[in-house]
Design a protein around this motif. Structure first.
Motif, PDB file in Angstrom:
ATOM      1  N   ILE A  34      -6.699   0.806   1.945  1.00 23.29           N
ATOM      2  CA  ILE A  34      -7.167  -0.399   1.253  1.00 23.29           C
ATOM      3  C   ILE A  34      -6.111  -0.886   0.266  1.00 23.29           C
ATOM      4  CG2 ILE A  34      -8.916  -1.266  -0.338  1.00 23.29           C
ATOM      5  CD1 ILE A  34     -10.906   0.649   0.963  1.00 23.29           C
ATOM      6  N   TYR A  37      -3.225  -2.584   2.187  1.00 16.39           N
ATOM      7  CA  TYR A  37      -3.586  -3.938   2.623  1.00 16.39           C
ATOM      8  C   TYR A  37      -3.548  -4.918   1.445  1.00 16.39           C
ATOM      9  CZ  TYR A  37      -6.444  -7.776   4.382  1.00 16.39           C
ATOM     10  OH  TYR A  37      -6.907  -9.023   4.745  1.00 16.39           O
ATOM     11  N   SER A  38      -4.055  -4.480   0.302  1.00 14.64           N
ATOM     12  CA  SER A  38      -4.099  -5.365  -0.866  1.00 14.64           C
ATOM     13  C   SER A  38      -2.699  -5.684  -1.369  1.00 14.64           C
ATOM     14  CB  SER A  38      -4.925  -4.733  -1.985  1.00 14.64           C
ATOM     15  OG  SER A  38      -6.252  -4.490  -1.556  1.00 14.64           O
TER      16      SER A  38
END
Length: 419
Positions: A34, A37-38
């Protein structure tokens, strides 16, 4: 209640090593994914590289229990590469878990060598990447502290396991001693009485009764063989006893049991745990046979039937005794009368039972011939061992030994308020 049981069952499931490690890796990898991706969407490629390296470093943790040294080496190489390449500012969480696993799942010597090697590697890597004063000290301390925490947890787990193992072994030894006492007091006693009665019956038959004489002689041989085999069985059951009272007989014939003998020859074996590892019981299985002080008249009558002149005197106001004390009083008298019949042929025995407000006393005296001067009293067998253990279980005092005027005395004082 059902909800709590489900939570407990779920926790037990996740505590399994394979399930826990897989869940740990999954949580770390998903969290790093996560973040990766951020950071890519936000336009921070340097941070995204660190997140990608972190994801790769999570998978070796699946082997952290079985291969802790190899996993720690892989994580250290990844940390050093990340710090020198400018991807990581310092050590990562995965290397911390790996070093903890080294301390938790490897012996102390291996863990110490790994900690020393890791301290050197991280100290040098930190000095090269962050040359400011004192930064390398933190790098050197990092593996030492992490592995030390793992070693501390490992030692605590080993101590708990050792305590559980010792408790289980102590319970087994106590149960074996209880079985040995019951076999000796019940089976051996009655077999010896049968042997005496059969011998007496054989002696009264006329020589013409060949068939009956042969049958009685066979019964005597069988009884003697049973007693011999019973003693062998008792030797097996008591083979692991750390303290045998037969090995600690004083020169005046006083029984030294439980490791504490006062100047007056009284056994003091109170306390929660006696020195031979025998836990004090309050009733329990040892008193489950239902015999007690109320059956002493029948026991004395049985001894007289077997050829031992005996008498019983009861003083004080009879009270209902606790189960353990009631059982111990009966067994002490039973064993003392059996020993008198076996070792003091032609003697008379007197039994005294005294009820008090704080204690009950039982004493068995015989008038057998005194031991020859200068000879050491014979070592007691399992009977005196059983007496000592029973009195110790009740927190009482025991004195056994030859009398100056001849004969043998067994005296026990058992407190009532402590049982």
């Amino acid at each position: 209640m059902r909800f709590m049981r489900r939570i407990t069952a779920a926790w037990r499931f996740f505590k399994r090593p394979r399930v826990f490690d897989t869940t740990l890796v999954a949580v770390l990898a998903i969290g790093a994914g996560i973040g990766l991706y951020s950071t890519l969407r936000s336009g921070y490629p340097d941070v995204a590289q660190g997140a990608g390296l972190f994801i790769l470093c999570t998978f070796p943790l699946l082997l952290r229990r079985s291969r802790p040294i190899a996993v720690a080496a892989i994580e250290s190489v990844a940390d050093v590469f990340g710090m020198t390449a400018g991807i990581l500012p310092n050590n990562s969480l995965t290397s911390m878990i790996a070093f903890y696993s080294v301390g938790r799942y490897t012996p102390g010597r291996t863990a110490a060598l790994t900690a020393a090697g890791g301290s050197v590697v991280y100290g040098v890597a930190t000095f090269l990447t962050r040359p400011e004063a004192g930064s390398w000290i933190a790098g050197m301390i990092y593996p030492l502290i992490t592995i030390g925490v793992g070693q501390f947890v490992r030692m605590r787990a080993e101590l708990r396991e050792r305590g559980r193992r010792e408790a289980a072994e102590s319970a087994v030894r106590a149960e074996r001693r209880r079985i040995a006492r019951e076999l000796h007091d019940v089976v051996a006693h009655h077999i010896s009485v049968i042997n005496v009665l059969v011998g007496g019956a054989r002696a009264t038959l006329p020589p013409s009764e060949d068939v009956a004489l042969d049958a009685l002689a066979g019964a005597e041989r069988t009884a003697r063989q049973a007693l011999a085999e019973m003693r062998e069985l008792l030797n097996v059951l008591r083979a692991d006893d750390p303290i045998r009272t037969g090995d600690m007989l004083t020169t005046d014939g006083l029984l030294r049991a439980g490791g504490v003998l006062t100047t007056d020859g009284l056994l003091r074996a109170g306390g929660v745990l006696t020195t031979d590892g025998l836990h004090r019981a309050e009733g329990g299985a040892d008193a489950a046979t239902g015999v007690g002080a109320a059956r002493l008249p029948a026991l004395v009558q049985e001894a007289e039937t077997a050829g031992l002149p005996a008498s019983l005197t009861v003083t004080g106001e009879p009270v209902t005794l606790p189960a353990a004390v009631d059982h111990a009083v009966y067994r002490i008298v039973q064993e003392a009368l059996t020993n008198t019949r076996k070792h003091a042929s032609g003697a008379r025995a007197s039994v005294r039972l005294a009820y008090g407000s704080e204690a009950v006393e039982v004493e068995v005296i015989d008038d057998g011939l005194p031991a020859p001067t200068g000879r050491t009293a014979p070592a007691p067998g399992f009977g005196l061992d059983g007496m000592a253990e029973r009195v110790a279980l009740c927190g009482g005092l025991l004195r056994t030994g030859p009398r100056l005027e001849g004969g043998f005395v067994v005296h026990a004082r058992i407190p009532l308020e402590r049982t």
